[in-house]
Design a protein around this motif. Sequence first.
Motif, mmCIF file in Angstrom:
data_model
loop_
_atom_site.group_PDB
_atom_site.id
_atom_site.type_symbol
_atom_site.label_atom_id
_atom_site.label_comp_id
_atom_site.label_asym_id
_atom_site.label_seq_id
_atom_site.Cartn_x
_atom_site.Cartn_y
_atom_site.Cartn_z
ATOM 1 N N GLY A 33 -17.872 11.754 -4.586
ATOM 2 C CA GLY A 33 -16.670 11.458 -3.642
ATOM 3 C C GLY A 33 -16.524 12.746 -2.756
ATOM 4 N N PRO A 34 -15.730 12.575 -1.599
ATOM 5 C CA PRO A 34 -15.383 13.906 -1.000
ATOM 6 C C PRO A 34 -14.265 14.868 -1.634
ATOM 7 C CG PRO A 34 -14.323 11.854 0.188
ATOM 8 C CD PRO A 34 -15.394 11.493 -1.099
ATOM 9 N N SER A 35 -14.604 16.019 -1.181
ATOM 10 C CA SER A 35 -13.710 16.881 -1.930
ATOM 11 C C SER A 35 -12.348 16.675 -1.515
ATOM 12 C CB SER A 35 -13.942 18.274 -1.257
ATOM 13 O OG SER A 35 -13.004 19.293 -1.385
ATOM 14 N N GLY A 36 -11.509 16.564 -2.296
ATOM 15 C CA GLY A 36 -10.092 16.389 -2.181
ATOM 16 C C GLY A 36 -9.550 14.709 -2.611
ATOM 17 N N ALA A 37 -10.537 14.175 -2.867
ATOM 18 C CA ALA A 37 -10.369 12.504 -3.004
ATOM 19 C C ALA A 37 -9.491 12.550 -4.491
ATOM 20 C CB ALA A 37 -11.575 11.643 -3.074
ATOM 21 N N GLY A 38 -9.672 13.552 -5.209
ATOM 22 C CA GLY A 38 -8.889 13.350 -6.413
ATOM 23 C C GLY A 38 -9.808 13.097 -7.824
ATOM 24 N N LYS A 39 -11.169 13.386 -7.756
ATOM 25 C CA LYS A 39 -11.937 13.437 -8.917
ATOM 26 C C LYS A 39 -11.329 14.090 -10.057
ATOM 27 C CE LYS A 39 -15.200 14.766 -6.488
ATOM 28 N NZ LYS A 39 -14.730 15.378 -5.289
ATOM 29 N N SER A 40 -11.187 15.415 -9.806
ATOM 30 C CA SER A 40 -10.691 16.147 -10.809
ATOM 31 C C SER A 40 -9.210 15.709 -11.341
ATOM 32 C CB SER A 40 -10.298 17.785 -10.754
ATOM 33 O OG SER A 40 -11.461 17.953 -9.888
ATOM 34 N N THR A 41 -8.614 15.243 -10.931
ATOM 35 C CA THR A 41 -7.140 14.764 -11.074
ATOM 36 C C THR A 41 -7.258 13.486 -12.386
ATOM 37 O OG1 THR A 41 -6.412 15.505 -9.161
ATOM 38 C CG2 THR A 41 -4.949 13.905 -10.261
ATOM 39 N N LEU A 174 -14.943 22.304 6.888
ATOM 40 C CA LEU A 174 -16.320 21.944 6.688
ATOM 41 C C LEU A 174 -16.296 20.729 5.562
ATOM 42 C CD1 LEU A 174 -17.695 25.391 5.838
ATOM 43 C CD2 LEU A 174 -18.598 23.685 7.354
ATOM 44 N N ARG A 175 -15.287 20.812 4.691
ATOM 45 C CA ARG A 175 -15.027 19.741 3.670
ATOM 46 C C ARG A 175 -15.010 18.442 4.237
ATOM 47 N NH1 ARG A 175 -14.208 21.705 -1.943
ATOM 48 N NH2 ARG A 175 -14.291 23.982 -1.649
ATOM 49 N N LEU A 176 -14.021 18.376 5.316
ATOM 50 C CA LEU A 176 -13.719 17.231 6.123
ATOM 51 C C LEU A 176 -14.822 16.337 6.856
ATOM 52 C CD1 LEU A 176 -10.053 17.986 7.287
ATOM 53 C CD2 LEU A 176 -10.740 16.176 5.775
ATOM 54 N N ASN A 198 -8.467 5.967 -4.303
ATOM 55 C CA ASN A 198 -7.222 6.710 -5.000
ATOM 56 C C ASN A 198 -6.114 6.948 -3.971
ATOM 57 O OD1 ASN A 198 -5.801 8.329 -6.746
ATOM 58 N ND2 ASN A 198 -6.852 10.290 -6.255
ATOM 59 N N ASP A 199 -5.550 5.917 -3.991
ATOM 60 C CA ASP A 199 -4.193 5.762 -3.057
ATOM 61 C C ASP A 199 -2.968 6.120 -4.075
ATOM 62 O OD1 ASP A 199 -2.104 5.258 -1.383
ATOM 63 O OD2 ASP A 199 -2.796 3.378 -0.561
ATOM 64 N N ASP A 200 -2.344 5.089 -4.770
ATOM 65 C CA ASP A 200 -1.866 5.330 -5.743
ATOM 66 C C ASP A 200 -2.423 5.673 -6.994
ATOM 67 O OD1 ASP A 200 1.098 4.765 -7.058
ATOM 68 O OD2 ASP A 200 -0.088 3.669 -8.386
ATOM 69 N N LEU A 201 -2.050 6.787 -7.448
ATOM 70 C CA LEU A 201 -2.828 7.592 -8.846
ATOM 71 C C LEU A 201 -2.781 6.639 -9.825
ATOM 72 C CD1 LEU A 201 -4.530 10.013 -9.593
ATOM 73 C CD2 LEU A 201 -2.313 11.213 -10.366
ATOM 74 N N GLU A 202 -1.848 6.189 -10.408
ATOM 75 C CA GLU A 202 -1.782 5.292 -11.600
ATOM 76 C C GLU A 202 -2.630 4.064 -11.435
ATOM 77 O OE1 GLU A 202 -0.886 6.668 -14.306
ATOM 78 O OE2 GLU A 202 0.028 8.327 -13.379
HETATM 79 N N1 ATP Z 1 -3.445 9.579 -5.781
HETATM 80 C C1 ATP Z 1 -3.035 10.733 -5.163
HETATM 81 N N2 ATP Z 1 -1.895 10.843 -4.591
HETATM 82 C C2 ATP Z 1 -1.540 12.067 -3.752
HETATM 83 N N3 ATP Z 1 -2.180 13.047 -4.204
HETATM 84 C C3 ATP Z 1 -3.462 13.168 -5.085
HETATM 85 C C4 ATP Z 1 -3.930 11.881 -5.671
HETATM 86 N N4 ATP Z 1 -4.809 12.233 -6.211
HETATM 87 C C5 ATP Z 1 -5.035 13.366 -6.280
HETATM 88 N N5 ATP Z 1 -4.056 14.117 -5.468
HETATM 89 C C6 ATP Z 1 -3.854 15.683 -5.344
HETATM 90 O O1 ATP Z 1 -4.947 15.816 -4.114
HETATM 91 C C7 ATP Z 1 -5.592 17.082 -4.287
HETATM 92 C C8 ATP Z 1 -7.173 16.936 -4.717
HETATM 93 O O2 ATP Z 1 -7.193 16.680 -5.620
HETATM 94 P P1 ATP Z 1 -8.499 16.940 -6.494
HETATM 95 O O3 ATP Z 1 -8.366 18.656 -6.637
HETATM 96 O O4 ATP Z 1 -8.563 16.135 -7.978
HETATM 97 O O5 ATP Z 1 -9.575 16.595 -5.624
HETATM 98 P P2 ATP Z 1 -11.466 16.624 -5.840
HETATM 99 O O6 ATP Z 1 -11.915 15.182 -5.590
HETATM 100 O O7 ATP Z 1 -11.690 17.009 -7.421
HETATM 101 O O8 ATP Z 1 -11.676 17.832 -5.024
HETATM 102 P P3 ATP Z 1 -12.925 18.978 -5.230
HETATM 103 O O9 ATP Z 1 -14.150 17.907 -5.249
HETATM 104 O O10 ATP Z 1 -12.705 19.746 -3.962
HETATM 105 O O11 ATP Z 1 -12.890 19.750 -6.429
HETATM 106 C C9 ATP Z 1 -4.847 17.833 -5.567
HETATM 107 O O12 ATP Z 1 -3.758 18.697 -5.000
HETATM 108 C C10 ATP Z 1 -4.227 16.698 -6.204
HETATM 109 O O13 ATP Z 1 -3.172 16.786 -7.057
#
Ligand code: ATP
Length: 222
Positions: A33-41, A174-176, A198-202
Amino acid sequence: MASVLVWSRSAASRLFSVAAVKRMAPRPLVFCGPSGAGKSTLLKKLMADHPDRFGFSVSHTTRSPRSGEVDGREYHFIDTDTFTRQLQAGAFLETAMYSGNHYGTSYRALLDVLESGQWCILDIDVQGVQQLKQSKLLTSQYVPVYVFIFPPSIEHLKERLTSRQTDSAEAIALRLAKAEAEMAYGHQPGNFDLVVVNDDLEAAYAKLNDFLSPLLAESGDS
Ligand SMILES: Nc1ncnc2c1ncn2[C@@H]1O[C@H](COP(=O)(O)OP(=O)(O)OP(=O)(O)O)[C@@H](O)[C@H]1O
């Protein structure tokens, strides 16, 4: 007749144990998934809910170690010649280039995790996924589970990357720029076993966990 019965019992128990071994096999879990999508979270939540079920493979890289990084722990640090030789020898399952440095996941690194009984998380980009799908070892022996994480929109992605405060404005741009093509691949039917917005995290996590929990149960206690 008795001997037939004895044979049947042992054959049945052999079959049962083969099935059990198959059922026990941990699987590679591909997260894309794109960088920032929330994969690590999402992965952090998954690992907290299923302790000891997941491991990360140690990748190889040609970049220099940063302060505090230990060879063999964060990465296997190797020079470009060694990387090229290992690549030609077929050691890598997938490779990528970021900021002028090579990165790769070796078969060995993946197998180390799977053979220890853990599912192996592979947090990789679309090119990595495409390479993995070519791997004969994975398709015949270890069947990966492919998951794609979408942000709700490009605007959300930009906002998350900006407020995360880990990247420069140039790196975020670049990521975008890469995100659009990645999401197009994520949308193509058949590329992923599960897609999560990944809209609502829960809610996003519940969808992921509901999908993975039965698969984890198949390969041991969850
Ligand atoms: N559902 C969500 N709603 C709002 N913010 C979120 C949500 N999920 C993740 N975030 C926040 O968005 C940011 C990006 O999340 P995260 O680092 O998990 O993305 P990633 O896909 O792992 O990015 P990368 O590939 O760059 O490591 C973080 O600051 C995280 O806390």
